[in-house]
Every structure is written in C-alpha cells, then in structure tokens.
Motif scaffolding. Structure first.
Motif, short mmCIF file in Angstrom:
data_model
loop_
_atom_site.label_atom_id
_atom_site.label_comp_id
_atom_site.label_asym_id
_atom_site.label_seq_id
_atom_site.Cartn_x
_atom_site.Cartn_y
_atom_site.Cartn_z
N ALA A 189 0.20 8.97 -0.37
CA ALA A 189 1.21 8.29 0.45
C ALA A 189 2.17 7.50 -0.43
N ALA A 190 1.63 6.79 -1.43
CA ALA A 190 2.48 6.01 -2.33
C ALA A 190 3.36 6.93 -3.18
N THR A 224 0.81 -1.22 0.00
CA THR A 224 0.00 0.00 0.00
C THR A 224 0.84 1.27 0.00
N LEU A 225 2.12 1.16 0.39
CA LEU A 225 3.00 2.33 0.37
C LEU A 225 3.70 2.50 -0.97
N LEU A 226 3.58 1.53 -1.83
CA LEU A 226 4.34 1.54 -3.09
C LEU A 226 3.46 1.60 -4.33
N VAL A 227 2.20 1.21 -4.21
CA VAL A 227 1.31 1.15 -5.37
C VAL A 227 0.25 2.23 -5.24
N LYS A 228 0.14 3.07 -6.24
CA LYS A 228 -0.78 4.22 -6.18
C LYS A 228 -2.20 3.80 -6.56
N THR A 229 -2.84 3.11 -5.63
CA THR A 229 -4.24 2.71 -5.81
C THR A 229 -5.03 3.15 -4.59
N GLY A 230 -6.34 2.94 -4.64
CA GLY A 230 -7.18 3.24 -3.48
C GLY A 230 -7.58 4.70 -3.42
#
Length: 464
Positions: free
Chosen positions: A385-386, A372-378
């Motif tokens: 944050a990503a 969740t810190l590396l993939v720009k989703t959500g």
C-alpha cells in the motif's frame, strides 16, 4: 456508451438467508444482538447500535430483522427520518404498532389511554391525526379529550391525573404487546440521527417514558456523535453534556466494529462496471484491476472513509474514466484526485490553483496522509500500500510540474540521470520516490500535465 448507476444499488436480502450477500463481516454480530434482546425482553429495553454514518447500519438492521425467527419475534422497522415531518412522533410510533396486530379493539383501548396523556399537550387536533394515521375513530378518545380539556381549563393538567394516565396507558400497551402470541416485539428505529433535533429528542422521550413496558425492545440504530449534536441543537446549548443526556434514554450500547473494505470494493467495482473500462484498456500500460482495487481499498481504509463517502468517490472515479474511453490513463492518479475532491476539497482546489511549489505539495501530502500509507513498514499488504501511494505521489508531482507538456519549475528535467532525490522527504522512502519519478518521467500521458488530468476529474471532457 455503457450505462452505469449513479450510486450503489444496495445488497439483496434473501428471505431464506438474509446474510448470504453480506460482505462487511457483520453477520457475526447478529447473534450477539439477539442475545441482548433475549436477556432484556421480560423487562423491555432500549438498545443502541452505534456506528458512524455510512457504515452499513441500515443494511445490517434490515438483515438482522429478517434473520429473527418469526415464531419468536414480531419486528417493526421504523425509519424516523422518513416521518420527521410529523409534529408529534407519538402518532408515527402508534401507527407502526398498529400494523403488527389485527386486534383493533385492544389497539383502540391503547389509543384511548394515550389520549389522556397526549391531548393535554396536543389539543383537540390530535383526534383527527389519530383517526387519519391509525384508523381509530375520534369518538374513542372523546371522553378523554373532554376530560383533559376541562382539566386544562381549571388547573393546567393536574400532576396526579397525568401520572395515573401514563400508568393506564402502559397497562393497555402491555396488554396489546402480550397479545402477540407470546412473541417479543422488536421495534427498530433507524436514521434517528438524521432527523430534525426536535423530532429526534421527542422520539427518545416517548420511547423511554411511555413505551418502557415488558416484551418490547427498542433498537436505535444511530450515529451517537450526530445524535449528540441534535440534542445540543434542540437545547440551543453546545455546552450541554449530550453524552450523559443520552445515557438516560439508552440502557445498553453496542458499538459496530470497523468494517473491512476489501469486499465492499469488489461490490463497488462490479456495481459501476469498472471491469468494462479495464477490458478496453487491458493492453495499455496502465495499472491492472487488482492494482487499482488494492490501492482504492488501502487509501479508503487508512483514511477511515465511511461506506457512503467511499461509494461517492468510486462513482465519481468511474464517471471520470467514462470520458476517456479506452485511452491509457493514470487511473491511480485519477482516483487519488477524485478521492481528494470528495474528502479534502480545500487541498484539491489548492492543487487545481497551483498554490504550492512542488516541494510544498510533497510536504503537504506527508503532513496530510496517514503515516501507514507513506512508510513501507509492517505486513506485506501495508508495504504494498505504501509503495503504491509513493508511486502515485511521484506521478502526481511530475504532472504538477507540467503545464500542457511544458515544465514549470523544472524539478525533474534531469531526473533520469540523478542518483539523489531533488526534493526533501520527511516520511517517505526517498529511493522509492526517486524510482517512481524516473519510471513515470518519460510516459507520454504525463506530458499532458496536471490541467488535463484535472479536466477529467472535474468531468469537463466529452463523454465517450
């Protein structure tokens, strides 16, 4: 030089509104806990409030205790860790109970009754301990001591006699508790999981077997996992089912939910005077205050860092920045390295020793950090944050490939002209990482290289 504290100073607990300064959302759980006490007060109970170390249990317990109406509840706060130097926790618990009433005669009868139970195991030395701790004269239990010593000599404490002694003690204790003007006694036991294993297990046994009486509710504020380790240590057996063992002593468990860190970040930001640093560096090209707060919060949240560890990271970060004065600095990189220094010393030391190639370090980050810190989703917050994490990694990779301004592998020599990333990503958006590398490649501060930044993180610069 500005003076900053070495640790978080804590939260004020006003008597008229105990939860007014509470920032972690725990206030909503206070009436739930009170409802449990009210439900079981007539029979007595042992209620566990379970939360990991550093999640704010102690502060919550103190606020909750202060919020209980004094006309309905008599409260006791017992920090077990501060008294585990006692060989017998029974004396410490009795000492706390004595504080809630001026009815010395009834309390003397409680001590006399417990003398028949405790002296059999503790010997005549207990007389002096009881007198020193509770102020009750040793002669009060003399007859009981003599009787039990005689019994020990002949039959090693006859079972029926001991059983009757426990019944008598519980009766006297019930009378003592009932004399609190009809109030329920709420006995909070904190920090039990930090005690030595022998003391911790003895507290559990005493609370359950001797203090299981009406109108007294014990609240154990514990880290259940750590307490289970203490139980295994006490019995010297890692195979013991410690969770099942605990269920024998705990009637009901309340698990503290995961706390929100955003407001705690604000408290730490103010406590360590980060505003003073940002005020001096406001005209630099470094990140803004809000950028730093959001990055710190998201990294700590996604890594599920407890409050005490988060406090240590922020304290260390502020100390590192103190060495730089108002010089422009890559504060997100400094914070990230301070974060690794506290939470993943092995990885931090490997970076300092330059054990990886640039590609290997990138892969290590992708294998170590939460997706969740590396993939720009959500949601928007998750995407930001990503994005911040990717840009921070980009800065760190450039620094890592530079030693005192001279390139090591030369991965990014022509990065400004490249349209594709010269590295392979497994999770991160390659275009975003390439954008980060291009953005930071020409920044003057980066030419100091990784050794200069590590010098700051390791607190080896002169303070300014």
């Amino acid at each position: 030089m500005i003076s900053i504290p070495s640790r978080f100073n804590g939260i004020d607990i006003p008597a008229n509104d105990p939860f007014s300064e509470e920032k972690l959302g725990y206030k909503q759980y206070a009436p739930i806990l009170k409802g449990m006490v009210d439900m079981y007060k007539d029979t007595g109970c042992v209620l566990a409030v379970n939360g990991k170390w550093g999640t704010g249990k102690t502060t919550f317990m103190q606020m909750w205790r202060a919020s209980l109406p004094i006309e309905l509840y008599t409260t006791i706060y017992f920090n077990a860790w501060e008294t585990d130097y006692f060989s017998d926790p029974l004396i410490a618990i009795l000492g706390e109970l004595q504080e809630i009433s001026q009815d010395n005669e009834t309390f003397k009868s409680v001590c006399a009754a417990i003398g028949k139970v405790a002296v059999a195991a503790g010997g005549t030395a207990l007389k002096g301990i009881i007198k020193k701790t509770t102020g009750v004269d040793a002669d009060v239990v003399k007859d009981s001591v003599d009787a039990v010593n005689s019994l020990m000599q002949s039959s090693l404490a006859d079972y029926k006699e001991q059983k009757q002694s426990i019944i008598e003690f519980k009766k006297k204790l019930s009378e003592y508790v009932a004399n609190q003007d009809g109030k329920t006694v709420v006995f909070i036991v904190d920090e039990l999981d930090r005690c030595n294993p022998h003391f911790a297990v003895k507290v559990l046994e005493i609370v359950k077997h001797l203090f299981d009486v009406p109108n007294i509710c014990f609240i154990l504020a514990i880290d259940k996992t750590q307490l289970e380790c203490s139980i295994k240590g006490f019995y010297g057996n890692n195979e013991i089912d410690a969770s099942n063992y605990l269920r024998r002593f705990i009637d009901i468990e309340f698990k503290m939910p995961q706390q929100e860190l955003k407001d705690f970040t604000e408290l730490l930001f103010a406590n360590y005077h980060f505003d003073n640093y940002f005020e001096g560096a406001r005209n630099s090209s470094g990140p803004s205050e809000d950028y730093f707060k959001n990055f710190a919060t998201s990294l700590a949240s996604q890594q599920q860092i407890d409050l005490r560890t988060y406090d240590k990271i922020m304290a260390h970060t502020r100390l590192a920045l103190q060495q730089l004065g108002n010089d422009p600095v890559l504060i997100d990189v400094v914070f990230f390295l301070c974060f690794l220094r506290v939470t993943n010393a092995e990885l931090f030391d490997a970076i300092a020793a330059h054990k990886f190639s640039v590609q290997e370090l990138l892969t290590k980050f992708e294998d170590t950090l939460p997706r969740t810190l590396l993939v720009k989703t959500g949601s928007g917050n998750e995407k930001r944050a990503a994005h911040t994490m990717i840009f921070t990694i980009g800065q760190l990779l450039i620094l890592y490939d530079s030693k005192e301004g001279e390139t090591i592998e030369g991965c990014f020599n022509d990065i400004a002209k490249q349209t594709t990333l010269p590295l392979n990503c497994k999770l991160m958006d390659q275009d975003a990482l390439l954008e980060s590398l291009k953005h930071y490649k020409n920044q003057a501060s980066l030419y100091y290289g990784i050794s200069s930044v590590l010098h700051t993180v390791n607190l080896l610069r002169q303070f300014k």
